[in-house]
Design a protein around this motif. Structure first.
Motif, PDB file in Angstrom:
ATOM      1  N   THR A 314       4.082  55.975  52.074  1.00  0.00           N
ATOM      2  CA  THR A 314       4.243  54.600  52.551  1.00  0.00           C
ATOM      3  C   THR A 314       4.048  53.598  51.419  1.00  0.00           C
ATOM      4  O   THR A 314       4.842  52.661  51.254  1.00  0.00           O
ATOM      5  N   ARG A 317       7.022  53.574  49.043  1.00  0.00           N
ATOM      6  CA  ARG A 317       8.189  52.879  49.582  1.00  0.00           C
ATOM      7  C   ARG A 317       8.006  51.369  49.550  1.00  0.00           C
ATOM      8  O   ARG A 317       8.940  50.624  49.229  1.00  0.00           O
ATOM      9  N   VAL A 318       6.814  50.906  49.875  1.00  0.00           N
ATOM     10  CA  VAL A 318       6.541  49.467  49.818  1.00  0.00           C
ATOM     11  C   VAL A 318       6.677  48.972  48.380  1.00  0.00           C
ATOM     12  O   VAL A 318       7.233  47.892  48.116  1.00  0.00           O
ATOM     13  N   THR A 319       6.183  49.764  47.444  1.00  0.00           N
ATOM     14  CA  THR A 319       6.289  49.397  46.028  1.00  0.00           C
ATOM     15  C   THR A 319       7.747  49.288  45.592  1.00  0.00           C
ATOM     16  O   THR A 319       8.129  48.355  44.872  1.00  0.00           O
ATOM     17  N   LYS A 321      10.295  48.546  47.441  1.00  0.00           N
ATOM     18  CA  LYS A 321      10.908  47.376  48.045  1.00  0.00           C
ATOM     19  C   LYS A 321      10.592  46.101  47.277  1.00  0.00           C
ATOM     20  O   LYS A 321      11.355  45.143  47.313  1.00  0.00           O
TER      21      LYS A 321
END
Length: 328
Positions: A314, A317-319, A321
Motif C-alpha cells: 500500500t 503504491r501511494v508513493t 502516485k
C-alpha cells in the motif's frame, strides 16, 4: 472447411513450438553468458543468497503448522490437519485486541520518534567541518548497536532502577522522592522508545550519511551563488537529495510495523507493566514455546507477516502516485 482449418493448425503448430523453443534457448544462452561474464559478482552475492534461502525462504514451509495440530512425535506430515480452527480461535481471543494495541502503539512511537533521529544526526554530522570530531561522534553513536539487548537493559536498570539507580539517587540527594521509571506504566512505552533510539539511531545514520555523500557538490555551489544560507541549502538541496532514501526506508519500516522486537520487551516486562508489554512476539513465545501450541503460535506470526506485506504494498503504491520511485 473444417478440414482446411485442421490442416492450417497442423502446419502452424510446429512453427510456434519452434519459436518458443528458440526463445527459450536464447534466454538460456543469455543467462549462461551473464553468469560467465559476471561470475565473480555472483560469487560475491552467493553468501547473501544462501542466507535468504536458508533462513528466510526455506522456513516458509513452517507456515503449514498454522493449519495443523502439530505434534513433534507424529511429525510434520502425520500431524492432524485442523484447517482454519486456530485462525478463528486467534482472532476471537479477547487478548487479540490487547496485543494489537500494544504492538501498534510501540511501533508507531518508534516511527514517530525513532525513525527521524538518524536523519537528524546525519544532517548534523554533515555540517561538521572538523573530521576528527566527526569521527569521534560517529564512533560514540555507533557503539551501542554492537551491544546486546541484555547489556542495554542492564544499563537501564543501573541508571533508572528504583532501589539503587543513579537517577533516583540524585533525586533523593536533592530532596525529591524516588520515581519508578521501570515499573510505572506511564513511562514504559517511552522507555522502550528511548532504548531503541539509543541503541540503533547511530547505526541507521550510516545509510543517510552515504546518501548525503552522493549529492552533487555543484548544487551547493549554485545555492551559495544564489545567496542561500546553510539552513536554506539543507531545506532545498540536502533534504531533496536524500528524499528517495528516506521514502524507501520508511516503506521498509512500515513492513516491520508488527515486529517490535521480542528480546527487548521480554527483558523489560514485569508485573506492573505486563498488560503493556504483551505483544505478538511475546505472546507467540508464551503460547508456542512454553505451552507447546505450535500451530496456534504460527498463526500469530503469519498474521504479522501478512499485515507487513499489505502495508508495504500500500505504501509503495501511494508513493508511486505522488511521483516517487518507491521500493519496486
Amino acid at each position: 472447411m473444417f478440414q482446411g482449418q485442421a490442416e492450417r493448425l497442423h502446419h502452424t503448430e510446429p512453427t510456434e513450438i519452434k519459436q518458443e523453443k528458440g526463445a527459450s534457448n536464447k534466454w538460456v544462452q543469455e543467462w549462461k553468458t551473464a553468469i560467465k561474464r559476471d561470475k565473480y559478482l555472483y560469487l560475491m552475492a552467493a553468501p547473501g543468497l544462501l542466507f535468504f534461502l536458508i533462513f528466510k525462504y526455506f522456513p516458509l514451509w513452517g507456515l503449514l503448522l498454522a493449519f495443523q495440530n502439530y505434534s513433534p512425535y507424529l511429525g510434520f506430515w502425520d500431524s492432524e490437519w485442523v484447517g482454519f480452527k486456530y485462525f478463528h480461535e486467534f482472532f476471537t481471543n479477547p487478548d487479540f485486541m490487547l496485543l494489537f494495541r500494544n504492538t501498534m502503539a510501540i511501533s508507531l512511537l518508534n516511527i514517530a520518534f525513532f525513525f527521524p533521529i538518524p536523519i537528524i544526526v546525519a544532517l548534523l554530522l554533515n555540517e561538521v567541518r572538523s573530521l576528527l570530531f566527526k569521527k569521534i561522534v560517529q564512533t560514540v553513536v555507533y557503539l551501542p548497536h554492537f551491544l546486546s539487548w541484555v547489556i542495554i537493559v542492564g544499563i537501564c536498570f543501573l541508571i533508572f532502577g528504583q532501589a539503587s539507580g543513579v537517577i533516583n539517587q540524585l533525586i533523593v540527594q536533592f530532596g525529591g522522592e524516588k520515581i519508578e521509571f521501570l515499573t510505572e506504566p506511564n513511562y514504559f512505552w517511552a522507555m522502550l522508545t528511548a532504548q531503541s533510539i539509543w541503541k540503533e539511531a547511530g547505526w541507521g545514520t550510516i545509510i543517510f550519511l552515504a546518501a548525503l555523500a552522493g549529492i552533487n557538490s555543484e548544487q551547493y555551489e549554485a545555492a551559495q551563488i544564489d545567496g542561500a544560507n546553510r539552513w536554506q541549502q539543507m531545506m532545498n538541496v540536502t533534504l531533496p537529495g536524500i528524499r528517495g532514501t528516506i521514502i524507501v526506508l520508511l516503506i521498509l519500516r512500515l513492513g516491520q510495523v508488527m515486529d517490535v522486537g521480542f528480546e527487548q520487551i521480554y527483558l523489560m516486562s514485569s508485573g506492573p507493566v505486563a498488560h503493556l508489554a504483551d505483544v505478538f512476539d511475546t505472546y507467540a513465545y508464551r503460547v508456542g514455546i512454553q505451552q507447546g501450541r505450535f500451530g496456534y503460535a504460527t498463526v500469530a506470526g503469519l498474521f504479522k507477516s501478512v499485515v507487513g506485506l499489505i502495508l508495504v504494498v500500500t505504501a509503495n503504491r501511494v508513493t508511486k502516485k505522488f511521483g516517487e520511485e518507491g521500493l519496486y
